[in-house]
Design a protein around this motif. Sequence first.
Motif, PDB file in Angstrom:
ATOM      1  N   ILE A 210       0.827  -1.220   0.000  1.00 35.29           N
ATOM      2  CA  ILE A 210       0.000   0.000   0.000  1.00 35.29           C
ATOM      3  C   ILE A 210       0.854   1.261   0.000  1.00 35.29           C
ATOM      4  CG2 ILE A 210      -1.887  -1.120   1.266  1.00 35.29           C
ATOM      5  CD1 ILE A 210      -0.874   0.649   3.734  1.00 35.29           C
ATOM      6  N   ASN A 211       2.194   1.094   0.023  1.00 36.53           N
ATOM      7  CA  ASN A 211       3.029   2.258   0.311  1.00 36.53           C
ATOM      8  C   ASN A 211       3.218   3.244  -0.829  1.00 36.53           C
ATOM      9  OD1 ASN A 211       3.416   0.769   2.755  1.00 36.53           O
ATOM     10  ND2 ASN A 211       5.145   2.115   3.143  1.00 36.53           N
ATOM     11  N   GLY A 212       2.603   2.947  -1.977  1.00 38.64           N
ATOM     12  CA  GLY A 212       2.641   3.913  -3.069  1.00 38.64           C
ATOM     13  C   GLY A 212       1.528   4.941  -2.960  1.00 38.64           C
ATOM     14  N   GLU A 498       4.523  -8.709  -1.528  1.00 39.66           N
ATOM     15  CA  GLU A 498       4.290  -7.590  -0.609  1.00 39.66           C
ATOM     16  C   GLU A 498       2.803  -7.471  -0.257  1.00 39.66           C
ATOM     17  OE1 GLU A 498       6.765  -4.258  -1.561  1.00 39.66           O
ATOM     18  OE2 GLU A 498       5.665  -2.930  -0.216  1.00 39.66           O
ATOM     19  N   ALA A 499       1.916  -7.883  -1.169  1.00 37.06           N
ATOM     20  CA  ALA A 499       0.473  -7.847  -0.886  1.00 37.06           C
ATOM     21  C   ALA A 499       0.157  -8.662   0.363  1.00 37.06           C
ATOM     22  CB  ALA A 499      -0.305  -8.394  -2.085  1.00 37.06           C
ATOM     23  N   ALA A 500       0.905  -9.741   0.572  1.00 37.83           N
ATOM     24  CA  ALA A 500       0.652 -10.637   1.707  1.00 37.83           C
ATOM     25  C   ALA A 500       1.632 -10.354   2.854  1.00 37.83           C
ATOM     26  CB  ALA A 500       0.786 -12.081   1.253  1.00 37.83           C
ATOM     27  N   GLY A 501       2.177  -9.142   2.899  1.00 42.52           N
ATOM     28  CA  GLY A 501       3.193  -8.852   3.929  1.00 42.52           C
ATOM     29  C   GLY A 501       4.368  -9.809   3.798  1.00 42.52           C
ATOM     30  N   PHE A 502       4.651 -10.213   2.546  1.00 38.20           N
ATOM     31  CA  PHE A 502       5.753 -11.127   2.201  1.00 38.20           C
ATOM     32  C   PHE A 502       5.518 -12.536   2.749  1.00 38.20           C
ATOM     33  CE2 PHE A 502       7.240  -6.785   2.231  1.00 38.20           C
ATOM     34  CZ  PHE A 502       7.759  -6.661   0.956  1.00 38.20           C
ATOM     35  N   GLY A 503       4.301 -12.792   3.208  1.00 38.40           N
ATOM     36  CA  GLY A 503       3.935 -14.115   3.723  1.00 38.40           C
ATOM     37  C   GLY A 503       3.281 -13.983   5.087  1.00 38.40           C
TER      38      GLY A 503
END
Length: 538
Positions: A210-212, A498-503
């Motif tokens: 979400i950081n964009g 990254e969508a999944a918090g990297f896992g």
Amino acid sequence: MRVYRSEVLVIGGGIAGITTALDLLDSGKSVVLLDRDEESVFGGLARESFGGMFFVDSPEQRRQGIRDSTDLALRDWHSFAEFGSDDTWPKAWAEAYVQRSTSDVHRWVRRYGVRFLPLINWVERGEFRPGNSVPRFHVVWGTGKRLAERLIAALREHANADRLTIHFQHRVDRLLMRDGGVDGASGVDENNQTPFEACAERVVVAAGGINGDLERVRQSWHRDWNMPPAQLLNGSHRFADGRLHDAVTTVGGTLTHMDKMWNYAAGVHHPRPRKPHHGLSLVPPRSALWLNWRGERMGPQPLVSGFDTRRLVTDICAQQKQYSWQIMNLRIALKELAVSGAEFNPSIRDRKPFAFLRDILFGNRWLVNEMLSHCLDFVTAVTLPELVEKMNALQGDQAVQLTAVEDAVRHYDSTIVRGPSLMNDEQLRRIGALRQYRGDRLRLCKFQPIRDAKALPLIAVREFITSRKSLGGIQTDLQSRVLAAAGQPIDGLYAVGEAAGFGGGGMHGLRALEGTFLGGCILSGRAAAAAISGKFNS
Ligand SMILES: Cc1cc2nc3c(=O)[nH]c(=O)nc-3n(C[C@H](O)[C@H](O)[C@H](O)COP(=O)(O)OP(=O)(O)OC[C@H]3O[C@@H](n4cnc5c(N)ncnc54)[C@H](O)[C@@H]3O)c2cc1C
């Protein structure tokens, strides 16, 4: 309405989506991959990244005589993460990453021709709590650009490439549900505003963090960080706006740890911005003095990079005005200034060994000239009064106090003059310790005073907090299946990268040991593909 059909739909063509698609092709699955961006930038953020990758007990570590183990790495990870007692999936993913990074990520990327620099970087060593006990940041020879290009080439040249269809400039807005499971997605072809539906047995969300979206970053700001800064820079993807996170919650998926982010303290404006507030993250020179907005040295514990990135952000955000300055001279800049990412590391990116060695031995003149000439946050002068005048002119106020800057510089320089046995200053102690490791010694001046007639001009850099990685995200199990609030998987839906918090919806917890992002994308993408192909091995 246009309709696409496949066994698997992958949403997002960053490293996580590409990895998933590649392993699915290995299993003979038919795949549609949709990406909102243009084909020329296929690969997402990985293409822009520096390409540092965290591995444990790797061949490169062994060759360098570094003894590492999964026990040690997991201990370091837990120390940095500060997991909560109910962080079941983040902890499980952390353990999976540490156990499998070398077997399932390092060996896998090598299969596609990716190679690493022999000397491993030692980042995030920890400050008030232990970080990396040993060097683990393996830099791809060719940066993340090469990593992305090799994997894209493997996709295009795959024996089953005819089972893959890629559509660019396709923005996915919604997930489609039938009989309690997810079986597709809908959106718009932004090239011609044509709506589409993509129908599939399984759907993998790989659309980044979400950081964009700086507004969303502000709304999710962590309570440790005071109020969000008035000025934030954007160092993430222009489409990392959380649209797919929202779509996942609409079908019952869970988001966790959205306030956890990996932002950077030393952001400057991109000299040639490609998006609003486009920021670059400097690797802050350790021999520079880090000052607050008034020109006072940050402290009492001085700010030095390479130990705990989150602490740097926390301390700057605790100030009344949440930006800072670094003061150095030309000699320090030449030896130590660096920018994270492929764009400003051309000798590594373009795999030019002689240029790379030249930069290390004689300083990176190209980068320093580029920043001094084109980045609006750099000012230079021969004297401190002139420098402070330019700093205030740049900021458009009189906030920087000449007396504070002179006091900080005089005190620091005179401590150096006393000689190594009498250097009672925490920054200098750290420099001494850092220089014990060859990888740092090559890029670190030996106790360099700021005011030194042979090292002029003086340089001041104004630095803002830069938004970069989302550590939290869509909650998943070890098969990358999206979990609903009660903990059960949602039929047909997966999330990776990254969508999944990297896992697991946040495998890093509060802090990252660095280089774990690209690796986390690859591991979670591979886990999703294995689960979909019926090959999952816990
Ligand atoms: C300058 C820089 C340096 C970095 N250096 C490192 C490093 O050294 N080591 C490391 O581990 N990590 C590094 N990173 C972080 C790492 O690159 C990213 O975390 C990682 O690449 C994220 O990959 P991803 O596939 O999950 O997401 P992304 O790369 O963000 O890809 C997501 C894709 O989804 C698409 N998309 C978004 N929304 C939609 C939508 N609605 N519909 C369709 N498509 C959509 C986007 O266009 C994008 O192509 C760096 C990042 C940057 C910016």
